[in-house]
Scaffold this motif. Structure first.
Motif, PDB file in Angstrom:
ATOM      1  N   ALA A 290       0.835  -1.210   0.000  1.00 39.47           N
ATOM      2  CA  ALA A 290       0.000   0.000   0.000  1.00 39.47           C
ATOM      3  C   ALA A 290       0.864   1.253   0.000  1.00 39.47           C
ATOM      4  N   GLU A 291       1.915   1.270   0.843  1.00 43.30           N
ATOM      5  CA  GLU A 291       2.817   2.427   0.878  1.00 43.30           C
ATOM      6  C   GLU A 291       3.524   2.589  -0.460  1.00 43.30           C
ATOM      7  N   TYR A 292       3.916   1.478  -1.025  1.00 46.69           N
ATOM      8  CA  TYR A 292       4.628   1.515  -2.307  1.00 46.69           C
ATOM      9  C   TYR A 292       3.740   2.113  -3.399  1.00 46.69           C
ATOM     10  N   MET A 293       2.475   1.646  -3.449  1.00 44.74           N
ATOM     11  CA  MET A 293       1.577   2.137  -4.495  1.00 44.74           C
ATOM     12  C   MET A 293       1.193   3.592  -4.250  1.00 44.74           C
ATOM     13  N   LEU A 294       1.024   3.973  -2.992  1.00 47.82           N
ATOM     14  CA  LEU A 294       0.699   5.368  -2.688  1.00 47.82           C
ATOM     15  C   LEU A 294       1.850   6.280  -3.113  1.00 47.82           C
TER      16      LEU A 294
ATOM     17  N   VAL B 169      -8.419   4.995  -0.418  1.00 50.41           N
ATOM     18  CA  VAL B 169      -8.366   3.643   0.145  1.00 50.41           C
ATOM     19  C   VAL B 169      -6.918   3.275   0.480  1.00 50.41           C
ATOM     20  N   LEU B 170      -6.001   3.606  -0.424  1.00 48.24           N
ATOM     21  CA  LEU B 170      -4.577   3.335  -0.170  1.00 48.24           C
ATOM     22  C   LEU B 170      -4.102   4.100   1.062  1.00 48.24           C
ATOM     23  N   GLU B 171      -4.525   5.347   1.182  1.00 46.75           N
ATOM     24  CA  GLU B 171      -4.163   6.141   2.368  1.00 46.75           C
ATOM     25  C   GLU B 171      -4.673   5.473   3.645  1.00 46.75           C
ATOM     26  N   GLN B 172      -5.879   4.920   3.568  1.00 49.30           N
ATOM     27  CA  GLN B 172      -6.459   4.225   4.723  1.00 49.30           C
ATOM     28  C   GLN B 172      -5.616   2.998   5.084  1.00 49.30           C
ATOM     29  N   PHE B 173      -5.213   2.229   4.078  1.00 50.90           N
ATOM     30  CA  PHE B 173      -4.354   1.057   4.319  1.00 50.90           C
ATOM     31  C   PHE B 173      -3.043   1.468   4.990  1.00 50.90           C
ATOM     32  N   VAL B 174      -2.463   2.572   4.520  1.00 53.69           N
ATOM     33  CA  VAL B 174      -1.182   3.029   5.061  1.00 53.69           C
ATOM     34  C   VAL B 174      -1.354   3.481   6.509  1.00 53.69           C
ATOM     35  N   ARG B 175      -2.437   4.190   6.804  1.00 48.81           N
ATOM     36  CA  ARG B 175      -2.672   4.667   8.174  1.00 48.81           C
ATOM     37  C   ARG B 175      -2.787   3.508   9.162  1.00 48.81           C
ATOM     38  N   GLN B 176      -3.488   2.452   8.728  1.00 52.49           N
ATOM     39  CA  GLN B 176      -3.685   1.337   9.654  1.00 52.49           C
ATOM     40  C   GLN B 176      -2.550   0.320   9.607  1.00 52.49           C
ATOM     41  N   GLY B 177      -1.623   0.510   8.663  1.00 56.52           N
ATOM     42  CA  GLY B 177      -0.432  -0.332   8.616  1.00 56.52           C
ATOM     43  C   GLY B 177      -0.627  -1.679   7.969  1.00 56.52           C
ATOM     44  N   LYS B 178      -1.774  -1.920   7.372  1.00 53.74           N
ATOM     45  CA  LYS B 178      -2.011  -3.206   6.706  1.00 53.74           C
ATOM     46  C   LYS B 178      -3.109  -3.071   5.660  1.00 53.74           C
ATOM     47  N   VAL B 179      -3.082  -3.997   4.716  1.00 53.79           N
ATOM     48  CA  VAL B 179      -4.118  -4.069   3.688  1.00 53.79           C
ATOM     49  C   VAL B 179      -5.123  -5.119   4.138  1.00 53.79           C
ATOM     50  N   ASP B 180      -6.373  -4.730   4.307  1.00 50.96           N
ATOM     51  CA  ASP B 180      -7.356  -5.702   4.807  1.00 50.96           C
ATOM     52  C   ASP B 180      -8.673  -5.669   4.037  1.00 50.96           C
ATOM     53  N   LYS B 181      -8.640  -5.067   2.838  1.00 52.84           N
ATOM     54  CA  LYS B 181      -9.854  -5.043   2.019  1.00 52.84           C
ATOM     55  C   LYS B 181      -9.501  -5.222   0.552  1.00 52.84           C
ATOM     56  N   LEU B 182     -10.461  -5.718  -0.187  1.00 52.11           N
ATOM     57  CA  LEU B 182     -10.332  -5.825  -1.641  1.00 52.11           C
ATOM     58  C   LEU B 182     -11.034  -4.627  -2.261  1.00 52.11           C
ATOM     59  N   VAL B 183     -10.367  -3.935  -3.158  1.00 49.99           N
ATOM     60  CA  VAL B 183     -10.948  -2.774  -3.834  1.00 49.99           C
ATOM     61  C   VAL B 183     -11.778  -3.288  -5.011  1.00 49.99           C
ATOM     62  N   LEU B 184     -13.085  -3.109  -4.925  1.00 47.32           N
ATOM     63  CA  LEU B 184     -13.981  -3.619  -5.965  1.00 47.32           C
ATOM     64  C   LEU B 184     -14.454  -2.473  -6.857  1.00 47.32           C
ATOM     65  N   LEU B 185     -13.958  -2.437  -8.077  1.00 40.73           N
ATOM     66  CA  LEU B 185     -14.396  -1.435  -9.052  1.00 40.73           C
ATOM     67  C   LEU B 185     -15.697  -1.906  -9.680  1.00 40.73           C
TER      68      LEU B 185
ATOM     69  N   MET C 265      -0.143  -7.513  -0.686  1.00 41.67           N
ATOM     70  CA  MET C 265      -0.490  -7.056  -2.040  1.00 41.67           C
ATOM     71  C   MET C 265      -1.762  -6.222  -1.998  1.00 41.67           C
ATOM     72  N   ILE C 266      -1.931  -5.411  -3.028  1.00 39.12           N
ATOM     73  CA  ILE C 266      -3.188  -4.707  -3.243  1.00 39.12           C
ATOM     74  C   ILE C 266      -4.068  -5.612  -4.088  1.00 39.12           C
ATOM     75  N   MET C 267      -5.239  -5.933  -3.549  1.00 43.73           N
ATOM     76  CA  MET C 267      -6.188  -6.773  -4.282  1.00 43.73           C
ATOM     77  C   MET C 267      -7.264  -5.881  -4.888  1.00 43.73           C
ATOM     78  N   MET C 268      -7.462  -6.025  -6.168  1.00 42.34           N
ATOM     79  CA  MET C 268      -8.473  -5.237  -6.864  1.00 42.34           C
ATOM     80  C   MET C 268      -9.305  -6.174  -7.721  1.00 42.34           C
ATOM     81  N   ALA C 269     -10.576  -5.898  -7.807  1.00 38.80           N
ATOM     82  CA  ALA C 269     -11.460  -6.705  -8.649  1.00 38.80           C
ATOM     83  C   ALA C 269     -12.396  -5.773  -9.400  1.00 38.80           C
ATOM     84  N   SER C 270     -13.012  -6.308 -10.438  1.00 38.81           N
ATOM     85  CA  SER C 270     -13.986  -5.519 -11.207  1.00 38.81           C
ATOM     86  C   SER C 270     -15.257  -6.324 -11.377  1.00 38.81           C
ATOM     87  N   THR C 271     -16.354  -5.617 -11.508  1.00 39.15           N
ATOM     88  CA  THR C 271     -17.634  -6.273 -11.768  1.00 39.15           C
ATOM     89  C   THR C 271     -18.582  -5.263 -12.389  1.00 39.15           C
ATOM     90  N   ASN C 272     -19.551  -5.762 -13.141  1.00 40.48           N
ATOM     91  CA  ASN C 272     -20.566  -4.836 -13.651  1.00 40.48           C
ATOM     92  C   ASN C 272     -21.711  -4.732 -12.649  1.00 40.48           C
TER      93      ASN C 272
END
Length: 750
Positions: A49-53, A102-118, A369-376
């Protein structure tokens, strides 16, 4: 000579690669790695998350102006071309801003704990957004700011001073061997290939810092950041990070073999810089909608290529983790069309996302890792009605990616396709913007007056799709509104845009997809009846698209208040084209010079401003200050068709300039734009006075291509040819397109 030249070329190329390899620190011993770490500790302990931010920040930001004083932050990484036919992403600043938050939120809490669903309608840039992030990761990892390391285990051959791999354990590559050797305690990281007996890579790409015990790595971090702002907090990633099962077993076995001598263990560590790659699945992976496990492992200890591992490791089972989740570790994974998969195929993601690890036969594999998914939207709606939705919604961060509501931005989406098409076919004037307008019109929702303050409700109730589109494009509403009403509408554009965003049927969810519009562009370009991709060719394709209403949802909506009426929208863009062409045709006749009347308007406004302020005006000829010239003002007002109270007329025109300056404080005053309606009226009145002459030329030009055209009087023929030439050179029509447009304009008036 040619052979020598080739050898020299290869030699120079080789030297260049070697130099870059050394400068970029591709391979390091553990000591060398710690030296790099000591200089920039934060850079080397970033989680995904820090890397991507940091990547977002590295590529920079700018501002994009939307409708009437609405500006949004634009992340430049999304404008980077990702390859052929993969242009910059247009108009999704809000979605990209939400990803950033969302990335900022991950960085603040120090971990990635959600999947970003587009989520969003088909063709709204969901997959393109994920692709752009992956592409940016690839580019960023090649920079010094984006450097990232993994490690391998190196076991040397007896060529470097050891006695080989016999049965006597004390002689095996120095394990437990206290006697001095030719290599001493030097690292094996830089050995040549023929000096290496066995190299074991870590598929998890763990941070090399995790080789150090937790207590020691934290102390080291504190030491290196003693005078650093980051020293007050120990990063969660540094504190909780651990080796994968495979590397942990190797580390423990080596530590036992060396009787706890960590320095000797670290000789076997080769730190390697790696670069993210979608193509080769290094730190980036994409999972297609199919039933498949995304991680597994297999035992490799007994494989032929592992037979050279030291005996100290031969008595342990070494497993090689595999799969998309493993490939994407320390990077980014995209689950394309996630909800198209059967629920059972991705239920494991619940625990994976929550704990950021996955159970394998060989043990638990920690993931970063950053998990991202897409759906209609259809699949998301169905999933929300599933009994499993409550379990998942806490692990999903929903980011909406809608269709665009600005025709100006929509037009930019087609530009990459146009570059391809125009190699073989000319693009006709107005074709792209009119296609974009039709597409956006199909996406607009009728506003609900009750959503607004009582003072605005009547105004909003009158807002038709055409004026709504004009507002979204930053243009003026029509003259069905007074200047005060126009100002109110422009002031409340942001509220109008937000009105439906909390609704399931939000504005931008339904309507023509950019994919369909791009398809129409190619069909129109292939139409042999037209020699250019003209607006007229596009009208034909739009009408073909809408013949079968059962294919697309938006064609089945019942028209309401002028909205969702795709047939009327076709008529509208046809009328718009006829208006545009008529204006250009008349201009091509050289009967009206807009610049001349812009200058006249400027003189008029100087007089009007002095009149309103009750001041005198400088006469450029006499050099004297004189009263405003009433004749100059009345002449222009007659041309503009302005009737009524003179002072009110003049105050209204002055207010137009004031409004422009308030809305565009940094822009130069554009008289032609401010007084577009007035100039149009002036032109119309001039043309009305020459209506018969214009009609005669128009009729003659429509005969183009016939024998009669060539046999007409020389004077008329030359005037027709000059007009055709002007349409081609000044307005970019082809001769055939100009003729078709004349016929089209003539038929549209009937």
């Amino acid at each position: 000579m040619a052979s020598m030249h080739s050898k020299e070329l290869i030699s120079n190329l080789s030297d260049s690669v070697k130099r870059e390899f050394k400068e970029q620190k591709y391979i390091l011993s553990y000591d060398e790695f710690l030296e790099v770490f000591s200089k920039e500790p934060r850079k080397l302990i970033r989680n995904s998350a820090e890397y991507m931010l940091d990547m977002f920040k590295y590529f920079g930001v700018s501002e994009v102006k939307y409708a009437h004083n609405i500006t949004k932050r634009h992340f430049k990484l999304f404008e980077r071309v990702r390859g052929k036919n993969k242009p910059a992403i247009i108009g999704q600043e809000e979605a990209h801003e939400n990803i950033y938050r969302v990335l900022e939120q991950f960085v603040r809490q120090g971990k990635v704990d959600k999947l970003v669903l587009l989520h969003g309608p088909n063709g709204s840039s969901k997959s393109s957004t994920a692709e752009a992030l992956a592409h940016a990761l690839e580019e960023y990892s090649k920079t010094e700011h984006g450097v990232v390391y993994k490690f391998n285990w190196i076991f040397p051959s007896d060529k470097i001073g050891y006695e080989g791999l016999g049965d006597n354990f004390s002689k095996h590559i120095g394990f437990g061997d206290e006697s001095p050797t030719k290599n001493g305690n030097k690292s094996f990281a830089h050995l040549e290939d023929d000096e290496i007996m066995c190299k074991i890579v870590s598929e998890m790409k763990e941070n090399p810092l995790f080789i150090m015990p937790k207590k020691e790595r934290i102390e080291l971090y504190k030491k290196f950041t003693e005078n650093n702002l980051y020293a007050e907090d120990i990063p969660v990633y540094l504190e909780e990070g651990a080796l994968g099962a495979k590397s942990k077993k190797i580390f423990d076995s080596l530590l036992v073999a060396y009787k706890g001598d960590l320095e000797k263990v670290l000789r076997h560590v080769q730190v390697e810089r790696f670069f993210y790659s979608s193509r080769y699945r290094v730190g980036i992976a994409s999972v297609e909608p199919q039933m498949a496990i995304d991680a597994q492992d297999r035992q490799v200890t007994m494989e032929r290529n592992m037979q050279n591992i030291p005996p100290a490791l031969q008595n342990i089972r070494i497993f090689e983790p595999q799969g998309e989740l493993i490939d994407a570790n320390r990077g980014f994974i995209e689950f394309a069309d996630l909800l198209k998969r059967p629920l059972e195929a991705f239920k494991y993601l619940l625990t994976t996302i929550e704990k950021m690890n996955i159970n394998l036969p060989s043990g638990i594999a920690d993931l970063d890792m950053i998990m991202m998914a897409s759906t209609n939207e259809k699949h998301l709606d169905a999933f929300k009605n599933s009994p499993d939705w409550p379990s998942f919604k806490g692990r999903f961060e929903l980011v909406r990616v809608p269709y665009l509501l600005s025709a100006k931005l929509e037009q930019k989406i087609y530009e990459e396709d146009i570059k391809i098409i125009e190699k073989t076919k000319k693009i006709g004037p107005h074709s792209l913007i009119l296609l974009a307008k039709w597409a956006v019109l199909t996406r607009l929702r009728q506003p609900d007056p009750d959503y607004y303050d009582p003072g605005l409700r009547n105004l909003i109730a009158r807002l038709d799709p055409y004026d709504k589109q004009a507002l979204y494009d930053g243009n003026e509403p029509s003259n069905t509104y007074t200047e005060i009403e126009k100002g109110l509408l422009k002031k409340n554009v942001e509220d109008i845009l937000k009105e439906s965003q909390s609704s399931v049927a939000y504005e931008g969810r339904f309507g023509a997809s950019p994919r369909e519009m791009k398809m129409l562009l190619y069909f129109a370009a292939q139409n042999e009846r037209h020699d250019s991709l003209s607006a007229i060719a596009l009208f034909d394709e739009i009408e073909k698209l809408t013949r079968d209403r059962t294919i697309y949802d938006y064609l089945q909506f019942e028209p309401r208040g002028g909205y969702h009426d795709y047939r009327e929208f076709i008529k509208y863009i046809k009328t718009q084209y006829a208006i545009h062409f008529h204006k250009e045709f008349l201009s091509a006749l050289n009967l009206y010079d807009e610049l001349q009347y812009v200058k006249a308007l400027q003189r008029y406004m100087r007089n009007v401003t002095a009149y309103i302020k009750k001041e005198k005006i400088l006469n450029d000829i006499t050099g004297r200050n004189e009263e405003p010239n009433e004749n100059t003002m009345e002449e222009m007002e007659t041309l503009m068709g302005a009737t009524g109270n003179k002072r009110e007329i003049r105050e209204r025109l002055v207010a137009k300039i004031a409004s422009w300056r308030v809305e565009r404080p940094l822009d130069e005053l554009n008289f032609a734009k401010v007084f577009e309606i007035e100039l149009s009226t002036i032109a119309k009145r001039i043309y009305e006075s020459k209506e018969e002459e214009i009609k005669k030329i128009k009729t003659a030009m429509m005969m183009h291509g016939s024998e009669d055209y060539n046999n007409m009087p020389k004077e008329i023929f030359q005037l027709c040819e000059n007009t055709f030439d002007n349409l081609e050179k000044v307005f970019n029509y082809t001769r055939k397109n100009a003729w078709e447009s004349l016929v089209f304009m003539n038929s549209s008036k009937k």
